[in-house]
Design a protein around this motif. Structure first.
Motif, short mmCIF file in Angstrom:
data_model
loop_
_atom_site.label_atom_id
_atom_site.label_comp_id
_atom_site.label_asym_id
_atom_site.label_seq_id
_atom_site.Cartn_x
_atom_site.Cartn_y
_atom_site.Cartn_z
N GLU A 24 2.42 -0.24 4.82
CA GLU A 24 1.65 0.64 3.94
C GLU A 24 0.70 1.49 4.77
O GLU A 24 0.26 1.10 5.85
CB GLU A 24 0.80 -0.18 2.95
CG GLU A 24 1.61 -1.03 2.01
CD GLU A 24 0.72 -1.86 1.08
OE1 GLU A 24 -0.44 -2.15 1.46
OE2 GLU A 24 1.18 -2.21 -0.01
N ASN A 27 -1.71 6.05 0.58
CA ASN A 27 -1.15 6.03 -0.78
C ASN A 27 0.32 5.63 -0.84
O ASN A 27 0.91 5.71 -1.92
CB ASN A 27 -1.31 7.41 -1.42
CG ASN A 27 -2.76 7.82 -1.53
OD1 ASN A 27 -3.62 7.01 -1.86
ND2 ASN A 27 -3.05 9.07 -1.24
N ASP A 88 5.07 5.24 -4.05
CA ASP A 88 3.65 5.32 -4.36
C ASP A 88 3.08 3.90 -4.35
O ASP A 88 3.61 3.01 -5.01
CB ASP A 88 3.46 5.98 -5.73
CG ASP A 88 2.01 6.18 -6.08
OD1 ASP A 88 1.34 5.17 -6.41
OD2 ASP A 88 1.53 7.32 -6.04
N ARG A 89 2.03 3.70 -3.61
CA ARG A 89 1.46 2.36 -3.44
C ARG A 89 0.94 1.79 -4.76
O ARG A 89 0.98 0.57 -4.97
CB ARG A 89 0.32 2.45 -2.42
CG ARG A 89 -0.20 1.15 -1.94
CD ARG A 89 -1.17 1.40 -0.79
NE ARG A 89 -1.72 0.16 -0.31
CZ ARG A 89 -2.51 0.08 0.73
NH1 ARG A 89 -2.83 1.16 1.40
NH2 ARG A 89 -2.99 -1.07 1.11
N ARG A 90 0.48 2.64 -5.65
CA ARG A 90 -0.11 2.18 -6.92
C ARG A 90 0.94 2.00 -8.01
O ARG A 90 0.97 0.98 -8.70
CB ARG A 90 -1.17 3.18 -7.36
CG ARG A 90 -1.98 2.78 -8.57
CD ARG A 90 -3.09 3.77 -8.87
NE ARG A 90 -2.63 5.16 -8.87
CZ ARG A 90 -2.03 5.77 -9.89
NH1 ARG A 90 -1.81 5.11 -11.01
NH2 ARG A 90 -1.67 7.03 -9.79
N THR A 91 1.85 2.98 -8.15
CA THR A 91 2.79 2.95 -9.27
C THR A 91 4.19 2.47 -8.90
O THR A 91 5.00 2.21 -9.78
CB THR A 91 2.94 4.36 -9.87
OG1 THR A 91 3.58 5.21 -8.89
CG2 THR A 91 1.59 4.94 -10.27
N ASP A 92 4.51 2.42 -7.60
CA ASP A 92 5.83 2.08 -7.07
C ASP A 92 6.88 3.16 -7.33
O ASP A 92 8.07 2.96 -7.10
CB ASP A 92 6.32 0.72 -7.61
CG ASP A 92 7.38 0.13 -6.70
OD1 ASP A 92 7.22 0.18 -5.46
OD2 ASP A 92 8.41 -0.36 -7.22
#
Length: 195
Positions: A24, A27, A88-92
């Motif tokens: 990672e 973002n 996207d790290r938050r939403t995948d």
């Protein structure tokens, strides 16, 4: 798809392992491809340049997109290297693709390639993904150098390389064939810091 924890790399007898934690940076997260990523692959296939340099057909249909995803799963098992979906790290949400290619690992070298789907461009995704991939590369036994080959006109890829800390080392004249023509390539590289 889950990868076996260790795969033998034939030529060097180095074990390739799928990372226990996804690489990672900021973002983005690098993860294995899933069938849910077909929409991103279809979007990626609309880029007119990518079919000339990779295995994704231009304007792919759903069957071709699924076949592309399966080919990405095979890379670790064949020893070719690692192929990650950039998410996207938050939403995948799938944003692109990035790979660490290990054809020259016996000499301590790897190369990287990356592409962001057209709908996700302009947000610095490629630079973040390349930073995550490069940090991961230093955990792969035997990798001491990661190289990028960039056509001189591709200024966005040059910016990506420089963002991720790669340095320009020169111009390789008539380096490879793309689209039926011999093309020059800029050589960028990052090296593992001495411990």
């Amino acid at each position: 798809m889950r990868y076996p924890p260790h795969i033998w790399r034939s030529r060097t007898m180095t074990r390739l392992a799928w990372p226990s934690a996804p690489p990672e940076f900021r973002n983005v997260r690098l993860r294995a491809f899933t069938n849910n990523d077909v929409g991103m692959v279809l979007d990626l296939s609309t880029d007119p340049y990518l079919p000339q340099i990779g295995s994704l057909p231009g304007n792919a249909d759903a069957e071709q997109a699924h076949a592309y995803i399966e080919r990405q799963h095979e890379r670790l098992g064949t020893g070719a290297g690692y192929s990650f979906c950039v998410a996207d790290r938050r939403t995948d949400e799938a944003l692109g693709v990035i790979g660490l290619h290990l054809a020259s690992i016996a000499a301590g070298r790897a190369s990287a390639g990356y592409a962001v789907a057209p709908r996700s461009r302009g947000r610095g995704i490629a630079g973040q993904a390349l930073t995550a991939l490069t940090r991961f590369a230093w955990s792969v036994p035997g990798v001491h150098r990661v190289e990028l080959y960039i056509e001189p006109w591709n200024l966005s890829s040059v910016r990506t390389a420089e963002f991720a800390g790669y340095e320009r080392e020169g111009l390789l004249r008539s380096h490879q064939e793309i689209g039926g023509s011999r093309v020059d390539m800029l050589l960028y590289a990052a090296t593992r810091s001495a411990d």
